[in-house]
Design a protein around this motif. Structure first.
Motif, PDB file in Angstrom:
ATOM      1  N   HIS A  18       0.821  -1.211   0.000  1.00  0.00           N
ATOM      2  CA  HIS A  18       0.000   0.000   0.000  1.00  0.00           C
ATOM      3  C   HIS A  18       0.857   1.265   0.000  1.00  0.00           C
ATOM      4  O   HIS A  18       0.547   2.232  -0.706  1.00  0.00           O
ATOM      5  N   ASP A  19       1.930   1.271   0.775  1.00  0.00           N
ATOM      6  CA  ASP A  19       2.775   2.465   0.845  1.00  0.00           C
ATOM      7  C   ASP A  19       3.486   2.733  -0.477  1.00  0.00           C
ATOM      8  O   ASP A  19       3.580   3.881  -0.930  1.00  0.00           O
ATOM      9  N   LEU A  20       4.006   1.684  -1.093  1.00  0.00           N
ATOM     10  CA  LEU A  20       4.739   1.863  -2.351  1.00  0.00           C
ATOM     11  C   LEU A  20       3.821   2.336  -3.467  1.00  0.00           C
ATOM     12  O   LEU A  20       4.162   3.254  -4.224  1.00  0.00           O
ATOM     13  N   THR A  21       2.658   1.720  -3.590  1.00  0.00           N
ATOM     14  CA  THR A  21       1.761   2.107  -4.682  1.00  0.00           C
ATOM     15  C   THR A  21       1.155   3.487  -4.449  1.00  0.00           C
ATOM     16  O   THR A  21       1.041   4.284  -5.380  1.00  0.00           O
ATOM     17  N   ALA A  22       0.785   3.774  -3.208  1.00  0.00           N
ATOM     18  CA  ALA A  22       0.221   5.098  -2.923  1.00  0.00           C
ATOM     19  C   ALA A  22       1.242   6.188  -3.176  1.00  0.00           C
ATOM     20  O   ALA A  22       0.913   7.247  -3.739  1.00  0.00           O
ATOM     21  N   ARG A  23       2.488   5.962  -2.788  1.00  0.00           N
ATOM     22  CA  ARG A  23       3.523   6.983  -3.009  1.00  0.00           C
ATOM     23  C   ARG A  23       3.671   7.293  -4.500  1.00  0.00           C
ATOM     24  O   ARG A  23       3.758   8.457  -4.888  1.00  0.00           O
ATOM     25  N   ARG A  24       3.673   6.250  -5.311  1.00  0.00           N
ATOM     26  CA  ARG A  24       3.848   6.473  -6.749  1.00  0.00           C
ATOM     27  C   ARG A  24       2.649   7.210  -7.339  1.00  0.00           C
ATOM     28  O   ARG A  24       2.805   8.141  -8.142  1.00  0.00           O
ATOM     29  N   VAL A  25       1.438   6.796  -6.978  1.00  0.00           N
ATOM     30  CA  VAL A  25       0.244   7.460  -7.498  1.00  0.00           C
ATOM     31  C   VAL A  25       0.232   8.929  -7.094  1.00  0.00           C
ATOM     32  O   VAL A  25      -0.032   9.821  -7.921  1.00  0.00           O
ATOM     33  N   LEU A  26       0.536   9.209  -5.849  1.00  0.00           N
ATOM     34  CA  LEU A  26       0.524  10.589  -5.374  1.00  0.00           C
ATOM     35  C   LEU A  26       1.619  11.418  -6.030  1.00  0.00           C
ATOM     36  O   LEU A  26       1.423  12.611  -6.300  1.00  0.00           O
ATOM     37  N   GLU A  27       2.757  10.815  -6.310  1.00  0.00           N
ATOM     38  CA  GLU A  27       3.809  11.522  -7.050  1.00  0.00           C
ATOM     39  C   GLU A  27       3.317  11.941  -8.425  1.00  0.00           C
ATOM     40  O   GLU A  27       3.562  13.061  -8.883  1.00  0.00           O
ATOM     41  N   GLU A  28       2.641  11.037  -9.107  1.00  0.00           N
ATOM     42  CA  GLU A  28       2.167  11.329 -10.458  1.00  0.00           C
ATOM     43  C   GLU A  28       1.052  12.371 -10.453  1.00  0.00           C
ATOM     44  O   GLU A  28       0.941  13.171 -11.387  1.00  0.00           O
TER      45      GLU A  28
ATOM     46  N   ARG B  93      -1.193   1.175 -24.276  1.00  0.00           N
ATOM     47  CA  ARG B  93      -1.057   1.810 -25.601  1.00  0.00           C
ATOM     48  C   ARG B  93      -2.282   1.529 -26.474  1.00  0.00           C
ATOM     49  O   ARG B  93      -2.762   2.413 -27.189  1.00  0.00           O
ATOM     50  N   ALA B  94      -2.769   0.312 -26.402  1.00  0.00           N
ATOM     51  CA  ALA B  94      -3.927  -0.067 -27.219  1.00  0.00           C
ATOM     52  C   ALA B  94      -5.168   0.737 -26.851  1.00  0.00           C
ATOM     53  O   ALA B  94      -6.097   0.855 -27.655  1.00  0.00           O
ATOM     54  N   ASN B  95      -5.167   1.308 -25.651  1.00  0.00           N
ATOM     55  CA  ASN B  95      -6.302   2.104 -25.186  1.00  0.00           C
ATOM     56  C   ASN B  95      -5.987   3.595 -25.132  1.00  0.00           C
ATOM     57  O   ASN B  95      -6.656   4.349 -24.422  1.00  0.00           O
ATOM     58  N   GLY B  96      -4.979   4.012 -25.892  1.00  0.00           N
ATOM     59  CA  GLY B  96      -4.698   5.430 -26.053  1.00  0.00           C
ATOM     60  C   GLY B  96      -3.906   6.076 -24.946  1.00  0.00           C
ATOM     61  O   GLY B  96      -3.855   7.311 -24.860  1.00  0.00           O
ATOM     62  N   LEU B  97      -3.257   5.269 -24.089  1.00  0.00           N
ATOM     63  CA  LEU B  97      -2.465   5.809 -22.997  1.00  0.00           C
ATOM     64  C   LEU B  97      -0.976   5.632 -23.263  1.00  0.00           C
ATOM     65  O   LEU B  97      -0.575   4.747 -24.025  1.00  0.00           O
ATOM     66  N   THR B  98      -0.180   6.455 -22.625  1.00  0.00           N
ATOM     67  CA  THR B  98       1.270   6.378 -22.756  1.00  0.00           C
ATOM     68  C   THR B  98       1.864   5.760 -21.499  1.00  0.00           C
ATOM     69  O   THR B  98       1.738   6.333 -20.408  1.00  0.00           O
ATOM     70  N   PRO B  99       2.505   4.588 -21.612  1.00  0.00           N
ATOM     71  CA  PRO B  99       3.066   3.957 -20.414  1.00  0.00           C
ATOM     72  C   PRO B  99       4.166   4.802 -19.778  1.00  0.00           C
ATOM     73  O   PRO B  99       4.984   5.417 -20.479  1.00  0.00           O
ATOM     74  N   LEU B 100       4.183   4.819 -18.469  1.00  0.00           N
ATOM     75  CA  LEU B 100       5.251   5.423 -17.687  1.00  0.00           C
ATOM     76  C   LEU B 100       6.077   4.288 -17.082  1.00  0.00           C
ATOM     77  O   LEU B 100       5.666   3.127 -17.128  1.00  0.00           O
ATOM     78  N   PRO B 101       7.252   4.569 -16.532  1.00  0.00           N
ATOM     79  CA  PRO B 101       8.060   3.480 -15.962  1.00  0.00           C
ATOM     80  C   PRO B 101       7.308   2.673 -14.909  1.00  0.00           C
ATOM     81  O   PRO B 101       6.685   3.240 -14.008  1.00  0.00           O
TER      82      PRO B 101
ATOM     83  N   GLY C  95       9.998  -8.429  -8.296  1.00  0.00           N
ATOM     84  CA  GLY C  95       8.886  -8.074  -7.418  1.00  0.00           C
ATOM     85  C   GLY C  95       7.711  -9.019  -7.603  1.00  0.00           C
ATOM     86  O   GLY C  95       7.367  -9.393  -8.728  1.00  0.00           O
ATOM     87  N   ARG C  96       7.081  -9.386  -6.517  1.00  0.00           N
ATOM     88  CA  ARG C  96       5.905 -10.256  -6.608  1.00  0.00           C
ATOM     89  C   ARG C  96       4.800  -9.599  -7.425  1.00  0.00           C
ATOM     90  O   ARG C  96       4.041 -10.260  -8.132  1.00  0.00           O
ATOM     91  N   LEU C  97       4.702  -8.276  -7.305  1.00  0.00           N
ATOM     92  CA  LEU C  97       3.663  -7.517  -7.983  1.00  0.00           C
ATOM     93  C   LEU C  97       4.291  -6.528  -8.952  1.00  0.00           C
ATOM     94  O   LEU C  97       5.414  -6.070  -8.759  1.00  0.00           O
ATOM     95  N   VAL C  98       3.545  -6.214 -10.004  1.00  0.00           N
ATOM     96  CA  VAL C  98       3.963  -5.193 -10.950  1.00  0.00           C
ATOM     97  C   VAL C  98       2.967  -4.045 -10.878  1.00  0.00           C
ATOM     98  O   VAL C  98       1.753  -4.253 -10.900  1.00  0.00           O
ATOM     99  N   HIS C  99       3.512  -2.833 -10.756  1.00  0.00           N
ATOM    100  CA  HIS C  99       2.692  -1.628 -10.694  1.00  0.00           C
ATOM    101  C   HIS C  99       2.893  -0.876 -12.003  1.00  0.00           C
ATOM    102  O   HIS C  99       3.923  -0.254 -12.223  1.00  0.00           O
ATOM    103  N   ALA C 100       1.903  -0.978 -12.875  1.00  0.00           N
ATOM    104  CA  ALA C 100       1.970  -0.347 -14.198  1.00  0.00           C
ATOM    105  C   ALA C 100       1.202   0.973 -14.164  1.00  0.00           C
ATOM    106  O   ALA C 100       0.042   1.009 -13.749  1.00  0.00           O
ATOM    107  N   ILE C 101       1.856   2.018 -14.626  1.00  0.00           N
ATOM    108  CA  ILE C 101       1.254   3.355 -14.661  1.00  0.00           C
ATOM    109  C   ILE C 101       1.249   3.844 -16.108  1.00  0.00           C
ATOM    110  O   ILE C 101       2.231   3.647 -16.833  1.00  0.00           O
ATOM    111  N   ALA C 102       0.164   4.473 -16.516  1.00  0.00           N
ATOM    112  CA  ALA C 102       0.099   5.043 -17.857  1.00  0.00           C
ATOM    113  C   ALA C 102      -0.673   6.352 -17.788  1.00  0.00           C
ATOM    114  O   ALA C 102      -1.547   6.538 -16.931  1.00  0.00           O
TER     115      ALA C 102
END
Length: 260
Positions: A29-39, A198-206, A247-254
Motif C-alpha cells: 500500500h505504501d509503495l503504490t500510494a507513493r507512486r500514485v501521489l507523485e504522479e 497503448r492499445a487504449n490510447g495511454l502512454t506507459p510510464l516506468p 517483485g511479486r507484484l507489478v505496478h503499471a502506470i500510464a
C-alpha cells in the motif's frame, strides 16, 4: 477458490485486513500510494478506486486531499470501507458504490486518476478490464494497475522452501498459483500491461516491481524503524532493473496525454 470473477471477496475480509496491517501489506500500500501521489502532484484530483476493498487506498488518497469514488463488488468489503471512512471523518470527500470492473457506471474521461490494485490478477484476463478502466481516464490523467508479476513466478515458493512448486512454475512459466488469501491468481508481464495501455490510447510510464525483498516474509512484524528502512530500500529497488523484475507484484502506470 479460483480466479472466478463472481467470487465474493467478503469471505476473506478478515484475512485481508490482517494482511494490510502487517509488514508485507503495508509495503504494497505504501509503495503504490507513493507512486500514485507523485504522479498526481499537488493538484486536488478526482480519483476512482476500482475494487477498493475495505478502503485502504481510499483513505490514503483522501488524506492527501483528493476526492475519491470507491467501487467494490463485495457488499461485506464495501461495508467495511464505509465504516473506515466514517471513522476517519472524511465522508464528504468519498463516494462508495457497489459495482464491478466490467460495469462501471461513469462517463468517459471522468477521472484524473483511475486506480485498480490487486484486482485483475483474479480475473480471467487483463485486456477487457484495462479497456474498461482506461476509458475513464481524463486528458492528463493516469491509470494505475497493480497485479501479479509473471516475471517472478516461483520466487516466493523457492524462498519459502516450497521447491517442487517453485520448479514447476519456473520450468513451465505458469504464472497461476494460490496466494496467501487462498485464491488462485494469474500474472501479467509489465510489457503486456504497457501494450494494453497503448492499445487504449495511454502512454506507459516506468513500471515498478513491488515487494522485491520481503514478499516471502509472511510472519514479518518489524519495528517501525525497521519497517521504514525496508520501505525505503524497496522503493529504491522498485524502479531499477534487475531488482524490479523480481517483485511479486507489478505496478503499471500510464497517462492519457493532454490534448494540444
Amino acid at each position: 477458490m479460483t480466479n472466478d470473477p463472481s467470487a465474493d471477496f467478503g469471505t476473506v475480509k478478515t484475512g485481508y485486513a490482517a494482511y494490510s496491517s502487517g509488514g508485507r501489506g503495508r509495503l504494497r500500500h505504501d509503495l503504490t500510494a507513493r507512486r500514485v501521489l507523485e504522479e498526481l502532484g499537488d493538484r486536488s484530483a478526482r480519483v476512482l478506486d476500482v475494487g477498493c476493498g475495505d478502503g485502504e487506498m481510499v483513505l490514503r488518497l483522501t488524506a492527501a486531499g483528493h476526492q475519491v469514488v470507491g467501487v467494490e463488488k463485495s457488499p461485506d468489503m464495501l461495508a467495511a470501507a464505509a465504516q473506515r471512512v466514517a471513522a476517519a471523518g472524511i465522508s464528504e470527500r468519498v463516494t462508495l458504490t457497489e459495482g464491478d470492473i466490467y460495469h462501471l457506471p461513469f462517463e468517459d474521461a471522468s477521472f484524473d486518476a483511475v486506480v485498480c490494485h490487486g484486482v485483475v490478477m483474479y480475473l480471467p484476463d487483463s485486456a477487457a478490464p484495462v479497456a474498461h478502466l482506461a476509458r475513464l481516464v481524463a486528458d492528463g490523467g493516469i491509470l494505475s494497475v497493480l497485479t501479479k508479476n509473471s516475471l517472478a513466478v516461483g520466487v516466493r515458493e523457492a524462498l519459502t522452501g516450497r521447491y517442487a512448486s517453485a520448479r514447476a512454475q519456473i520450468e513451465s512459466g505458469q504464472a497461476a498459483s494460490v496466494g496467501n488469501l487462498g485464491i488462485t491468481t494469474r500474472g501479467d508481464t509489465p510489457a503486456h500491461l504497457d501494450d494494453l495501455a497503448r492499445a487504449n490510447g495511454l502512454t506507459p510510464l516506468p513500471w515498478q516491481g513491488v515487494r522485491i525483498f520481503h514478499d516471502h516474509r509472511n510472519d514479518w512484524k518489524p519495528t517501525e524503524t525497521e519497517y521504514q528502512e525496508a520501505l525505503e530500500t524497496e522503493w529504491a529497488a522498485s524502479s531499477r532493473s534487475p531488482y524490479r523484475e523480481l517483485g511479486r507484484l507489478v505496478h503499471a502506470i500510464a497517462r492519457r496525454e493532454a490534448a494540444a
